[in-house]
Design a protein around this motif. Structure first.
Motif, PDB file in Angstrom:
ATOM      1  N   CYS A 297       0.859  -1.174   0.000  1.00 40.71           N
ATOM      2  CA  CYS A 297       0.000   0.000   0.000  1.00 40.71           C
ATOM      3  C   CYS A 297       0.899   1.228   0.000  1.00 40.71           C
ATOM      4  O   CYS A 297       1.718   1.383   0.904  1.00 40.71           O
ATOM      5  CB  CYS A 297      -0.912   0.008   1.219  1.00 40.71           C
ATOM      6  SG  CYS A 297      -1.932   1.496   1.338  1.00 40.71           S
ATOM      7  N   SER A 298       0.733   2.062  -1.007  1.00 45.46           N
ATOM      8  CA  SER A 298       1.567   3.262  -1.131  1.00 45.46           C
ATOM      9  C   SER A 298       0.694   4.486  -1.337  1.00 45.46           C
ATOM     10  O   SER A 298      -0.284   4.444  -2.087  1.00 45.46           O
ATOM     11  CB  SER A 298       2.515   3.145  -2.334  1.00 45.46           C
ATOM     12  OG  SER A 298       3.361   2.024  -2.186  1.00 45.46           O
ATOM     13  N   VAL A 299       1.054   5.570  -0.661  1.00 45.33           N
ATOM     14  CA  VAL A 299       0.448   6.870  -0.936  1.00 45.33           C
ATOM     15  C   VAL A 299       1.162   7.403  -2.179  1.00 45.33           C
ATOM     16  O   VAL A 299       2.388   7.388  -2.245  1.00 45.33           O
ATOM     17  CB  VAL A 299       0.631   7.840   0.247  1.00 45.33           C
ATOM     18  CG1 VAL A 299       0.054   9.212  -0.085  1.00 45.33           C
ATOM     19  CG2 VAL A 299      -0.001   7.281   1.506  1.00 45.33           C
ATOM     20  N   VAL A 300       0.378   7.838  -3.159  1.00 41.95           N
ATOM     21  CA  VAL A 300       0.956   8.287  -4.423  1.00 41.95           C
ATOM     22  C   VAL A 300       0.461   9.677  -4.787  1.00 41.95           C
ATOM     23  O   VAL A 300      -0.536  10.155  -4.247  1.00 41.95           O
ATOM     24  CB  VAL A 300       0.629   7.295  -5.571  1.00 41.95           C
ATOM     25  CG1 VAL A 300       1.251   5.930  -5.307  1.00 41.95           C
ATOM     26  CG2 VAL A 300      -0.881   7.156  -5.763  1.00 41.95           C
ATOM     27  N   SER A 301       1.174  10.297  -5.710  1.00 42.90           N
ATOM     28  CA  SER A 301       0.715  11.580  -6.244  1.00 42.90           C
ATOM     29  C   SER A 301      -0.043  11.314  -7.533  1.00 42.90           C
ATOM     30  O   SER A 301       0.083  10.250  -8.118  1.00 42.90           O
ATOM     31  CB  SER A 301       1.906  12.496  -6.508  1.00 42.90           C
ATOM     32  OG  SER A 301       2.746  11.923  -7.496  1.00 42.90           O
ATOM     33  N   GLY A 302      -0.835  12.258  -7.951  1.00 46.75           N
ATOM     34  CA  GLY A 302      -1.567  12.092  -9.205  1.00 46.75           C
ATOM     35  C   GLY A 302      -3.060  12.134  -9.010  1.00 46.75           C
ATOM     36  O   GLY A 302      -3.568  12.812  -8.117  1.00 46.75           O
ATOM     37  N   THR A 303      -3.777  11.362  -9.803  1.00 47.38           N
ATOM     38  CA  THR A 303      -5.232  11.432  -9.824  1.00 47.38           C
ATOM     39  C   THR A 303      -5.912  10.580  -8.762  1.00 47.38           C
ATOM     40  O   THR A 303      -7.135  10.600  -8.638  1.00 47.38           O
ATOM     41  CB  THR A 303      -5.766  11.025 -11.211  1.00 47.38           C
ATOM     42  OG1 THR A 303      -5.299   9.706 -11.507  1.00 47.38           O
ATOM     43  CG2 THR A 303      -5.295  11.981 -12.289  1.00 47.38           C
ATOM     44  N   PHE A 304      -5.160   9.798  -8.028  1.00 45.06           N
ATOM     45  CA  PHE A 304      -5.711   9.027  -6.912  1.00 45.06           C
ATOM     46  C   PHE A 304      -4.726   9.092  -5.755  1.00 45.06           C
ATOM     47  O   PHE A 304      -3.604   9.575  -5.911  1.00 45.06           O
ATOM     48  CB  PHE A 304      -6.056   7.583  -7.316  1.00 45.06           C
ATOM     49  CG  PHE A 304      -4.938   6.832  -7.976  1.00 45.06           C
ATOM     50  CD1 PHE A 304      -4.088   6.024  -7.237  1.00 45.06           C
ATOM     51  CD2 PHE A 304      -4.739   6.924  -9.353  1.00 45.06           C
ATOM     52  CE1 PHE A 304      -3.054   5.328  -7.847  1.00 45.06           C
ATOM     53  CE2 PHE A 304      -3.713   6.222  -9.972  1.00 45.06           C
ATOM     54  CZ  PHE A 304      -2.865   5.422  -9.212  1.00 45.06           C
ATOM     55  N   ASP A 305      -5.131   8.605  -4.587  1.00 47.29           N
ATOM     56  CA  ASP A 305      -4.342   8.781  -3.365  1.00 47.29           C
ATOM     57  C   ASP A 305      -3.483   7.575  -2.988  1.00 47.29           C
ATOM     58  O   ASP A 305      -2.396   7.730  -2.443  1.00 47.29           O
ATOM     59  CB  ASP A 305      -5.272   9.119  -2.194  1.00 47.29           C
ATOM     60  CG  ASP A 305      -6.040  10.400  -2.447  1.00 47.29           C
ATOM     61  OD1 ASP A 305      -5.397  11.408  -2.779  1.00 47.29           O
ATOM     62  OD2 ASP A 305      -7.285  10.387  -2.312  1.00 47.29           O
ATOM     63  N   TYR A 306      -3.983   6.380  -3.248  1.00 46.66           N
ATOM     64  CA  TYR A 306      -3.289   5.154  -2.848  1.00 46.66           C
ATOM     65  C   TYR A 306      -3.217   4.177  -4.016  1.00 46.66           C
ATOM     66  O   TYR A 306      -4.127   4.108  -4.845  1.00 46.66           O
ATOM     67  CB  TYR A 306      -4.038   4.442  -1.710  1.00 46.66           C
ATOM     68  CG  TYR A 306      -3.938   5.126  -0.375  1.00 46.66           C
ATOM     69  CD1 TYR A 306      -2.923   4.810   0.514  1.00 46.66           C
ATOM     70  CD2 TYR A 306      -4.885   6.071   0.009  1.00 46.66           C
ATOM     71  CE1 TYR A 306      -2.841   5.434   1.753  1.00 46.66           C
ATOM     72  CE2 TYR A 306      -4.808   6.689   1.245  1.00 46.66           C
ATOM     73  CZ  TYR A 306      -3.785   6.364   2.106  1.00 46.66           C
ATOM     74  OH  TYR A 306      -3.706   6.976   3.333  1.00 46.66           O
ATOM     75  N   LEU A 307      -2.145   3.389  -4.006  1.00 47.13           N
ATOM     76  CA  LEU A 307      -2.021   2.250  -4.906  1.00 47.13           C
ATOM     77  C   LEU A 307      -1.840   1.022  -4.029  1.00 47.13           C
ATOM     78  O   LEU A 307      -0.911   0.961  -3.213  1.00 47.13           O
ATOM     79  CB  LEU A 307      -0.828   2.410  -5.849  1.00 47.13           C
ATOM     80  CG  LEU A 307      -0.563   1.229  -6.785  1.00 47.13           C
ATOM     81  CD1 LEU A 307      -1.737   1.019  -7.743  1.00 47.13           C
ATOM     82  CD2 LEU A 307       0.729   1.445  -7.562  1.00 47.13           C
ATOM     83  N   LEU A 308      -2.744   0.056  -4.175  1.00 49.77           N
ATOM     84  CA  LEU A 308      -2.700  -1.171  -3.391  1.00 49.77           C
ATOM     85  C   LEU A 308      -2.416  -2.357  -4.305  1.00 49.77           C
ATOM     86  O   LEU A 308      -2.906  -2.394  -5.436  1.00 49.77           O
ATOM     87  CB  LEU A 308      -4.042  -1.444  -2.711  1.00 49.77           C
ATOM     88  CG  LEU A 308      -4.388  -0.745  -1.412  1.00 49.77           C
ATOM     89  CD1 LEU A 308      -4.400   0.756  -1.561  1.00 49.77           C
ATOM     90  CD2 LEU A 308      -5.723  -1.250  -0.907  1.00 49.77           C
ATOM     91  N   LYS A 309      -1.637  -3.293  -3.797  1.00 50.07           N
ATOM     92  CA  LYS A 309      -1.461  -4.584  -4.459  1.00 50.07           C
ATOM     93  C   LYS A 309      -2.165  -5.601  -3.573  1.00 50.07           C
ATOM     94  O   LYS A 309      -1.813  -5.772  -2.407  1.00 50.07           O
ATOM     95  CB  LYS A 309       0.014  -4.940  -4.613  1.00 50.07           C
ATOM     96  CG  LYS A 309       0.238  -6.282  -5.287  1.00 50.07           C
ATOM     97  CD  LYS A 309       1.727  -6.591  -5.427  1.00 50.07           C
ATOM     98  CE  LYS A 309       1.945  -7.925  -6.131  1.00 50.07           C
ATOM     99  NZ  LYS A 309       3.398  -8.224  -6.236  1.00 50.07           N
ATOM    100  N   VAL A 310      -3.160  -6.262  -4.139  1.00 52.04           N
ATOM    101  CA  VAL A 310      -4.007  -7.180  -3.387  1.00 52.04           C
ATOM    102  C   VAL A 310      -3.909  -8.571  -4.003  1.00 52.04           C
ATOM    103  O   VAL A 310      -3.898  -8.706  -5.227  1.00 52.04           O
ATOM    104  CB  VAL A 310      -5.485  -6.701  -3.425  1.00 52.04           C
ATOM    105  CG1 VAL A 310      -6.399  -7.661  -2.681  1.00 52.04           C
ATOM    106  CG2 VAL A 310      -5.605  -5.288  -2.866  1.00 52.04           C
ATOM    107  N   VAL A 311      -3.844  -9.603  -3.166  1.00 51.74           N
ATOM    108  CA  VAL A 311      -3.899 -10.976  -3.656  1.00 51.74           C
ATOM    109  C   VAL A 311      -5.173 -11.629  -3.148  1.00 51.74           C
ATOM    110  O   VAL A 311      -5.648 -11.344  -2.049  1.00 51.74           O
ATOM    111  CB  VAL A 311      -2.668 -11.813  -3.245  1.00 51.74           C
ATOM    112  CG1 VAL A 311      -1.407 -11.260  -3.873  1.00 51.74           C
ATOM    113  CG2 VAL A 311      -2.536 -11.925  -1.757  1.00 51.74           C
ATOM    114  N   ALA A 312      -5.719 -12.503  -3.983  1.00 50.03           N
ATOM    115  CA  ALA A 312      -6.943 -13.217  -3.622  1.00 50.03           C
ATOM    116  C   ALA A 312      -6.956 -14.569  -4.325  1.00 50.03           C
ATOM    117  O   ALA A 312      -6.211 -14.792  -5.282  1.00 50.03           O
ATOM    118  CB  ALA A 312      -8.176 -12.401  -4.032  1.00 50.03           C
TER     119      ALA A 312
END
Length: 152
Positions: free
Chosen positions: A97-112
């Motif tokens: 889970c990373s806080v990022v700049s740009g058009t959204f706030d977070y980038l998550l990598k999820v496994v399922a």
């Protein structure tokens, strides 16, 4: 602590296989066992080596689906970030889970396990957070490269 080329060589060897013996690493870096052991302990104490882990095969464990999620919060305020950070930290499906700049706030990598399991995770864990305004999900079709080795 400043590190030298020998320390970097030791770190490279450990990244490839942290279960190598000190004797094996010593042979690779052309030192005796005791100085290599001492260097490894210094690298650990200085925080260059955070921990040792086993990398598991997620597919063999039934986690065949990887999803990247872009998450936008409702408001750009401290409380929203704190609430989201606390909640996502408790979700074992979230690998990164990373806080990022740009058009959204977070980038998550999820496994399922599969799409159905991800949908349950999405509906019961992510979309219910009051600080979340929007979630975009991107399903990984195939992995071209996946590594834990930092280029040094």
């Amino acid at each position: 602590m400043a590190i030298d080329p020998t320390d970097l060589h030791i770190l490279k060897k450990l990244q490839v296989n942290s279960q190598q013996t000190t004797k094996e690493i010593a042979a690779a870096v052309n030192l005796s066992v005791t100085p290599v052991h001492d260097r490894i302990r210094k690298l650990e104490r200085a925080g260059y080596i955070e921990r040792y882990v086993a990398l598991l095969n997620r597919k063999k464990l039934g986690k065949s689906l990887v999803v990247y999620c872009n998450v936008t919060l409702d408001k750009q305020r401290k409380e929203s970030f704190e609430e989201f950070n606390a909640a996502v930290s408790q979700l074992p499906e979230v690998m990164e889970c990373s806080v990022v700049s740009g058009t959204f706030d977070y980038l998550l990598k999820v496994v399922a396990d599969d799409v159905e399991a991800y949908n349950t995770f999405y509906q019961q864990n992510l979309s219910v957070l009051k600080s979340v305004l929007h979630i975009s999900s991107f399903f990984v079709m195939s992995e071209v490269k996946s590594t834990t080795q930092i280029p040094i």
